[in-house]
Design a protein around this motif. Sequence first.
Motif, PDB file in Angstrom:
ATOM      1  N   VAL A   1      59.475  42.763  -6.611  1.00 28.76           N
ATOM      2  CA  VAL A   1      60.566  42.447  -7.542  1.00 28.76           C
ATOM      3  C   VAL A   1      59.946  41.664  -8.697  1.00 28.76           C
ATOM      4  CG1 VAL A   1      62.689  41.115  -7.863  1.00 28.76           C
ATOM      5  CG2 VAL A   1      62.334  42.433  -5.756  1.00 28.76           C
TER       6      VAL A   1
ATOM      7  N   GLN B   1      55.516  49.928 -11.999  1.00 29.31           N
ATOM      8  CA  GLN B   1      55.704  49.831 -10.554  1.00 29.31           C
ATOM      9  C   GLN B   1      54.426  50.200  -9.798  1.00 29.31           C
ATOM     10  OE1 GLN B   1      59.235  51.367  -8.727  1.00 29.31           O
ATOM     11  NE2 GLN B   1      60.564  50.737 -10.413  1.00 29.31           N
TER      12      GLN B   1
ATOM     13  N   ALA C   1      63.089  53.587   0.298  1.00 27.71           N
ATOM     14  CA  ALA C   1      63.971  52.695   1.048  1.00 27.71           C
ATOM     15  C   ALA C   1      64.790  51.761   0.161  1.00 27.71           C
ATOM     16  CB  ALA C   1      63.167  51.883   2.049  1.00 27.71           C
ATOM     17  N   GLY C   2      64.233  51.362  -0.961  1.00 26.06           N
ATOM     18  CA  GLY C   2      64.946  50.449  -1.858  1.00 26.06           C
ATOM     19  C   GLY C   2      65.397  51.150  -3.117  1.00 26.06           C
ATOM     20  N   GLU C   3      66.671  51.017  -3.413  1.00 24.87           N
ATOM     21  CA  GLU C   3      67.205  51.636  -4.623  1.00 24.87           C
ATOM     22  C   GLU C   3      66.526  51.059  -5.854  1.00 24.87           C
ATOM     23  OE1 GLU C   3      71.651  52.799  -6.199  1.00 24.87           O
ATOM     24  OE2 GLU C   3      71.461  51.561  -4.397  1.00 24.87           O
TER      25      GLU C   3
ATOM     26  N   MET D   1      63.373  51.697  -6.604  1.00 27.19           N
ATOM     27  CA  MET D   1      61.923  51.839  -6.419  1.00 27.19           C
ATOM     28  C   MET D   1      61.516  53.256  -6.794  1.00 27.19           C
ATOM     29  SD  MET D   1      61.355  49.988  -2.777  1.00 27.19           S
ATOM     30  CE  MET D   1      61.728  48.268  -2.536  1.00 27.19           C
TER      31      MET D   1
ATOM     32  N   ALA E   1      71.145  45.039  -9.917  1.00 27.48           N
ATOM     33  CA  ALA E   1      70.704  45.471  -8.581  1.00 27.48           C
ATOM     34  C   ALA E   1      70.694  46.987  -8.483  1.00 27.48           C
ATOM     35  CB  ALA E   1      71.624  44.882  -7.515  1.00 27.48           C
ATOM     36  N   GLY E   2      69.675  47.505  -7.788  1.00 23.07           N
ATOM     37  CA  GLY E   2      69.587  48.945  -7.572  1.00 23.07           C
ATOM     38  C   GLY E   2      69.001  49.727  -8.727  1.00 23.07           C
TER      39      GLY E   2
ATOM     40  N   LYS F   1      64.525  39.477 -11.341  1.00 20.04           N
ATOM     41  CA  LYS F   1      65.683  39.190 -10.484  1.00 20.04           C
ATOM     42  C   LYS F   1      66.997  39.221 -11.255  1.00 20.04           C
ATOM     43  CE  LYS F   1      63.012  36.452  -7.241  1.00 20.04           C
ATOM     44  NZ  LYS F   1      62.764  35.173  -6.618  1.00 20.04           N
TER      45      LYS F   1
ATOM     46  N   GLU G   1      55.841  54.365  -3.834  1.00 21.93           N
ATOM     47  CA  GLU G   1      55.365  53.798  -2.580  1.00 21.93           C
ATOM     48  C   GLU G   1      53.994  54.398  -2.339  1.00 21.93           C
ATOM     49  OE1 GLU G   1      56.495  53.387   2.178  1.00 21.93           O
ATOM     50  OE2 GLU G   1      58.011  54.083   0.760  1.00 21.93           O
TER      51      GLU G   1
ATOM     52  N   PHE H   1      62.195  46.281 -10.398  1.00 14.28           N
ATOM     53  CA  PHE H   1      60.812  46.417  -9.957  1.00 14.28           C
ATOM     54  C   PHE H   1      59.838  46.670 -11.114  1.00 14.28           C
ATOM     55  CE2 PHE H   1      63.742  47.808  -6.670  1.00 14.28           C
ATOM     56  CZ  PHE H   1      63.430  46.908  -5.666  1.00 14.28           C
TER      57      PHE H   1
ATOM     58  N   VAL I   1      55.572  49.017  -1.446  1.00 20.40           N
ATOM     59  CA  VAL I   1      56.458  49.306  -2.577  1.00 20.40           C
ATOM     60  C   VAL I   1      56.273  48.219  -3.628  1.00 20.40           C
ATOM     61  CG1 VAL I   1      58.131  50.584  -1.178  1.00 20.40           C
ATOM     62  CG2 VAL I   1      58.368  48.102  -1.418  1.00 20.40           C
TER      63      VAL I   1
END
Length: 175
Positions: free
Chosen positions: A56, A76, A148-150, A152, A63-64, A59, A155, A69, A53
Amino acid sequence: MKKLIISALSFGLLMASGAQAQEVKRTGPAESPISTVVTVPPGYTTYYVSGLVPPVVDKTAPAGTAAVFGGSTEVQTEGVILRIKDALAAEGLGLGDIVMMRVYLVGDPALGGKLDFGGMMKSYKKYFGTAEQPNKPSRVTTQVAALAGEGMLVEIEVQAVKKIATPAMPKKAKK
């Protein structure tokens, strides 16, 4: 009889080394960014790279969100391809050794939940089917509900191959 056995063994070694001299074959339309079929002959080791994936990149982003990303599918995707490149390099391989790729895209919220195939392709085409790296893997691209990651959006998993090094034949002793 001894000469017959040695001759048979020599012929077998020649045949085996000839089979290992074959190269990976990639077929499909020249204008296509992917290979329709990739054929891997005997004498190669296959490497399976788990779905990676994007890293980051911000930062400070909420978040989410996709911004954590890199925001867009294009950014991405490039981050994922660079992670794949690093993973393969650790095994002595490069992006040109990839024979199969599976791309999972989440619908981009900025596009009303539609997958950004064009954005993915912009990054993909920088690394595959270029003058510097002409090899193109077989590939599937599909939209998934989530990763899996909010935040993203991409993959990618790949399979790559590397020719097994064949030991040098011992030199004949001079008589």
